[in-house]
Design a protein around this motif. Structure first.
Motif, mmCIF file in Angstrom:
data_model
loop_
_atom_site.group_PDB
_atom_site.id
_atom_site.type_symbol
_atom_site.label_atom_id
_atom_site.label_comp_id
_atom_site.label_asym_id
_atom_site.label_seq_id
_atom_site.Cartn_x
_atom_site.Cartn_y
_atom_site.Cartn_z
ATOM 1 N N LEU A 1 2.453 6.575 -2.133
ATOM 2 C CA LEU A 1 3.466 7.443 -2.722
ATOM 3 C C LEU A 1 2.954 8.090 -4.008
ATOM 4 N N THR B 1 0.828 -1.201 0.000
ATOM 5 C CA THR B 1 0.000 0.000 0.000
ATOM 6 C C THR B 1 0.868 1.258 0.000
ATOM 7 N N GLU C 1 3.237 1.861 -1.945
ATOM 8 C CA GLU C 1 3.352 2.248 -3.355
ATOM 9 C C GLU C 1 2.220 3.177 -3.743
ATOM 10 N N VAL C 2 1.000 2.750 -3.392
ATOM 11 C CA VAL C 2 -0.160 3.526 -3.796
ATOM 12 C C VAL C 2 -0.158 4.879 -3.094
#
Lengths: 248, 304, 381
Positions: free
Chosen positions: C221, C216, C218-219
């Protein structure tokens, strides 16, 4: 392919509390057959397979695998079967030959047997000059083929394959199925699950699980005729659409 | 202005004792409002490519722009306007469906109400589970929720990394129908998938293998380029058929495709009559077929 | 930009931040098992340390070898028996038995009176008593010998009634701040340090790394949120949790363990909150180097928790350690915290006595924050 039954299942059921994952399934698998075990995610495929491998205890029903009763002699069954899945692979940080030696040892092969098998395996997969490479450095397709060969080291009667070709490139996929064909031609029974519908056509017979039950069982040709479909994908969609569980 | 421009991108990773080339000179463009597919197996470089385009990684060579913004210099701008759905749909398992959606909405400084029209088609399918924890949803439901969360801020470009992997066949089909509906909202959609048959559902596709682009075109464009005649052989004993065909000198390649074998000959003008005469089979049938994306992929794989 | 629109932008940014904090609370609150540990553990530790564990020695089993068996030895033996420190396990009859008694572990100390003890004392003004301690646990042996010596000396004082000596020196002993020498005075600050270290550093670092592991991160960022806000939002629930823990520890200490707070309560609480922030920043730092939750936990335990327990001074005096360790102990934040809390809580001192140490803690906090912020990756690699 003979008419000997290597797997015989009657009303096999698995319940987790109030939830029935596998609901009274009944089928047979013949020696040397390539048996496709299909079903949507959550239909109960994996649970059923784990029971047949002796990894999970059924709630009720009967089953005989490789000539032994599932309830009484699960350990004897494990000696005669092989297992390979997309997730389980070899040890990434060991070399190819170290993996072979390790699994050979686990399966109870003698040093001489391991040596012979290793030579044969490396030759068959054309990996002779890569014996000391770490598995991690192999491309995915090679890993899958290697996993399969390692699972066959102890010449099991039945080999269980859990989505062995997931994510692999199309050429390697077909090379993998060549290995399956060869194994079947040599008398090994292959029990395989897959999401690729064209692979369902390669099987002698196929069963499709929906909501824990087997809703279809027969050769691909028979099923296509029965469901008035041109390919197995259509057969599958017709059955899967009716499912209650996958809509949840 | 194209929505996505990729220019000679290269990226290598150094693992212990090994250097892996994830992307090797990749270039393509996606137009506004296009449904663009990146088709390739695991390890082809799809995820690395997506991470570079969503500004999560920096390429070793080359450059790229999204909506005109450079992925390295203007990453802040890009992060405001793209939607990203990574593999394994990153959702918060212990938050409910509505909590997840609310969180992602506020993360992008908007609210669910503001762009509800956009996600209505998708969200309505899971709305009755809105108080259920995301971890308790089925694969297909998670997929829809993750898509809603990626859309809730009305992105101009949507990046979906393998959204249909690990999901059942029915949900896969429904998902692609949802994507086609989304296109009408003029959102550019970049999707990656290992399933060759899904390529046909895109406007244009890039076939990628081991970090290299094999071809870029519309699905029909790719199959048209195949250029060689393709035959489908079928008989009662398929394994035997394959072995026999492979033994014949005229045959270039034989690949099994479900209930048929796709066969190519060395000589494009080869007639099938002498071939069938040599095979004494039950129910042997031969017909000329158009190549599928998978046929083209394999052909391109071999020639590179 | 017109002021109204600007305000809305600020408002939405605030909302973004608040929502993030809300999410972190959900995570914390819904993980009931971890929550139980985080709340329950400090309480358990205080109670265990306060009641069950103690450096004091009570009811130690000793043996007596009385070769004299006269009036005086009997009196001394009675004194020993009467004290709560000793339990006379057995009367030993020979040296051989003595050795056996030690070997079997039945006794931890032996008091040996020589033959004709009283006679000798009366005639020569000198008589020895041998105290033998089982030094496999040197601390205990030492303590027992000391207790016994004290009792014997006391008896000697008594005897002065019979004999006069010129020039005697009286040692008058006063134990300041903790006259009853209760071990719990020592432990409360130590336990506070340990608990805060565990909750703040370990849990914060795990929380951040878990986000990375789950994917999560990643999302998050790829969104307009400034990464620093992410990090701060993650610290907030643990800050509040720690405040509750501090309060409960102090309440327990005062009302259950009867450890008084001699100094200024506001000062004490402020210092505790400062230490909390120090440790949170440390947790941040760990998360920036740890690749997985397991690594984060390992670093927290081995790199923080263990040194805190061993080098902060609450279990073992730092002054007794070799110089290199003393130097190292200076970088353990808990050491300074322990010093501060001890001084405020037990000695009742004010800010003027702890400002240097407070400054050190503040400096450490700033240092950790700066390094973590610099290291925080706005990308995946």
């Amino acid at each position: 392919m003979t008419t000997d039954k290597v797997i015989s299942v009657r009303d096999l059921t698995k319940q987790f509390g109030a939830f029935t994952a596998v609901d009274h399934i009944t089928f047979d698998v013949l020696k040397g057959e390539i048996f496709g075990f299909l079903g949507a995610n959550g239909a109960g495929k994996t649970t059923a397979m784990r029971m047949l491998c002796g990894l999970s205890f059924p709630t009720s029903g009967q089953a005989t695998v490789a000539g032994f009763d599932l309830f009484r002699d699960p350990e004897k069954i494990k000696k005669r079967i092989g297992y390979m899945s997309q997730k389980f692979s070899l040890y990434e940080d060991l070399q190819i030959r170290e993996n072979i030696r390790f699994y050979g040892g686990i399966y109870g092969l003698t040093d001489q047997q391991i040596k012979t098998k290793m030579e044969f395996l490396l030759h068959q997969l054309k990996l002779e000059d890569k014996a000391t490479t770490l598995v991690r450095s192999l491309p995915l397709g090679w890993k899958q083929k290697l996993s399969f060969s390692v699972a066959m080291l102890h010449e099991p009667q039945i080999i269980f394959l859990d989505e062995p070709t997931g994510g692999v490139d199309p050429i390697t996929r077909r090379e993998f199925w060549n290995l399956i064909y060869q194994a079947a031609a040599n008398g090994t029974t292959v029990f395989v699950t897959t999401h690729y519908m064209d692979e369902a056509e390669y099987c002698n017979r196929v069963s499709i699980m929906v909501d824990g039950r087997i809703d279809a069982l027969g050769s691909p040709d028979e099923l296509k005729k029965k469901f008035n479909a041109t390919d197995m994908g259509q057969v599958f969609l017709q059955l899967a659409r009716k499912a209650v569980r996958s809509a949840d | 202005m194209p929505a996505v421009v990729v220019n000679h991108i290269a990226k290598t990773f150094k693992a212990e004792k090994a250097t892996v080339t994830a992307l090797n000179d990749v270039s393509f463009e996606a137009e506004q409002g296009e449904l663009f597919g990146i088709i390739g197996p695991d390890g082809a470089g799809k995820t690395t490519l997506f991470r570079i385009l969503t500004t999560l990684m920096i390429a070793d060579k080359g450059n790229a722009t999204v909506d005109g913004f450079d992925v390295v210099k203007d990453f802040k701008e890009i992060r405001k306007r793209v939607g990203y759905m990574p593999g394994k749909f990153s959702l918060y398992q212990d938050l409910t469906v509505s909590e997840n959606l609310a969180f992602f909405a506020t993360l992008f400084n908007t609210s669910i109400e503001e762009n509800y029209d956009l996600v209505k088609g998708i969200y309505s399918q899971i709305e009755k589970f809105k108080d259920r924890k995301a971890g308790a949803l089925s694969g297909g439901m998670k997929q829809k929720l993750a898509l809603s969360c990626a859309l809730i801020h009305k992105p101009s470009v949507l990046f979906l990394d393998e959204p249909t992997t690990g999901v059942d066949a029915v949900s896969r089909k429904e998902f692609w129908e949802l994507l086609r509906d989304l296109q009408k909202q003029k959102i550019t959609i970049i999707v990656s998938t290992p399933y060759m048959d899904e390529a046909g559902l895109c406007d244009r596709v890039a076939l990628i293998q081991e970090g290299k682009i094999l071809d870029i075109d519309s699905p029909t464009g790719i199959t048209k380029k195949f250029g060689k005649p393709l035959w489908a052989f079928k008989a009662d004993n398929m394994y035997q058929l394959m072995t026999d065909l492979l033994a014949m000198p005229e045959v270039l390649s034989v690949y099994s495709f479900g209930s048929e074998h796709h066969v190519m000959f060395h000589d494009p003008n080869q007639s099938t009559d002498p071939i069938t005469k040599k095979l004494a089979y039950q129910n042997l049938s031969v017909r000329r077929i158009e190549p599928t994306i998978e046929d083209c992929f394999m052909d391109l794989m071999k020639s590179k | 930009m017109p002021p109204v629109q600007q305000k809305t932008r600020q408002q939405t940014k605030m909302k973004q931040f608040i929502y993030f904090i809300r999410k972190e609370f959900f995570h914390l609150w819904r993980d009931k098992r971890t929550l139980f540990i985080l709340f329950g553990m400090p309480l358990m530790q205080i109670l265990i340390f306060g009641f069950a564990l103690t450096n004091e020695v009570k009811n130690a089993k000793i043996g007596i070898l009385d070769n004299s068996k006269d009036e005086m030895t009997t009196e001394i033996i009675n004194e020993l028996e009467a004290s709560r420190y000793f339990d006379i396990e057995e009367n030993i009859h020979s040296n051989a038995d003595l050795e056996k008694a030690f070997q079997s572990g039945r006794i931890k100390m032996a008091v040996v009176f020589p033959d004709r003890f009283q006679d000798e004392l009366m005639h020569t003004n000198k008589a020895p008593i041998q105290l033998i301690g089982d030094a496999t646990d040197p601390n205990v042996a030492n303590t027992l010998i000391n207790y016994a010596s004290a009792i014997i000396l006391d008896y000697q004082e008594h005897m002065k009634g019979f004999q006069q000596y010129p020039y005697t020196i009286n040692s008058e002993v006063r134990m300041l701040y903790n006259p009853q020498m209760k071990g719990s005075y020592n432990f409360v600050p130590g336990v506070m340090a340990m608990v805060l270290m565990l909750v703040c550093a370990m849990m914060t670092s795990i929380s951040i790394v878990r986000e990375k592991e789950m994917g999560t991160m990643e999302v998050i960022l790829v969104s307009p949120i400034v990464p620093i806000r992410v990090v701060i939002a993650k610290m907030v629930p643990y800050f509040l949790l720690s405040s509750v823990n501090i309060a409960s520890i102090l309440l327990l200490s005062v009302f259950v363990l009867e450890v008084p707070i001699q100094g200024n309560l506001v000062l004490l609480v402020s210092e505790c909150l400062l230490f909390t922030v120090t440790v949170l920043a440390l947790g941040l730092l760990i998360s920036s180097v740890a690749g997985s939750q397991q690594v984060a936990m390992l670093i927290s335990l081995m790199g923080l928790f263990l040194p805190t327990v061993m080098l902060s001074g609450f279990m073992f005096p730092v002054e007794n350690m070799p110089i290199p360790l003393q130097v190292i102990s200076n970088i353990v934040p808990a050491k300074w915290f322990y010093y501060i809390v001890k001084n405020i809580m037990i000695k009742g001192l004010g800010f003027t006595y702890v400002w240097k140490e407070t400054l050190i803690l503040l400096g450490m906090t700033v240092f950790f924050m700066v390094v973590s912020v610099k290291r925080f990756k706005t990308r995946l690699e």
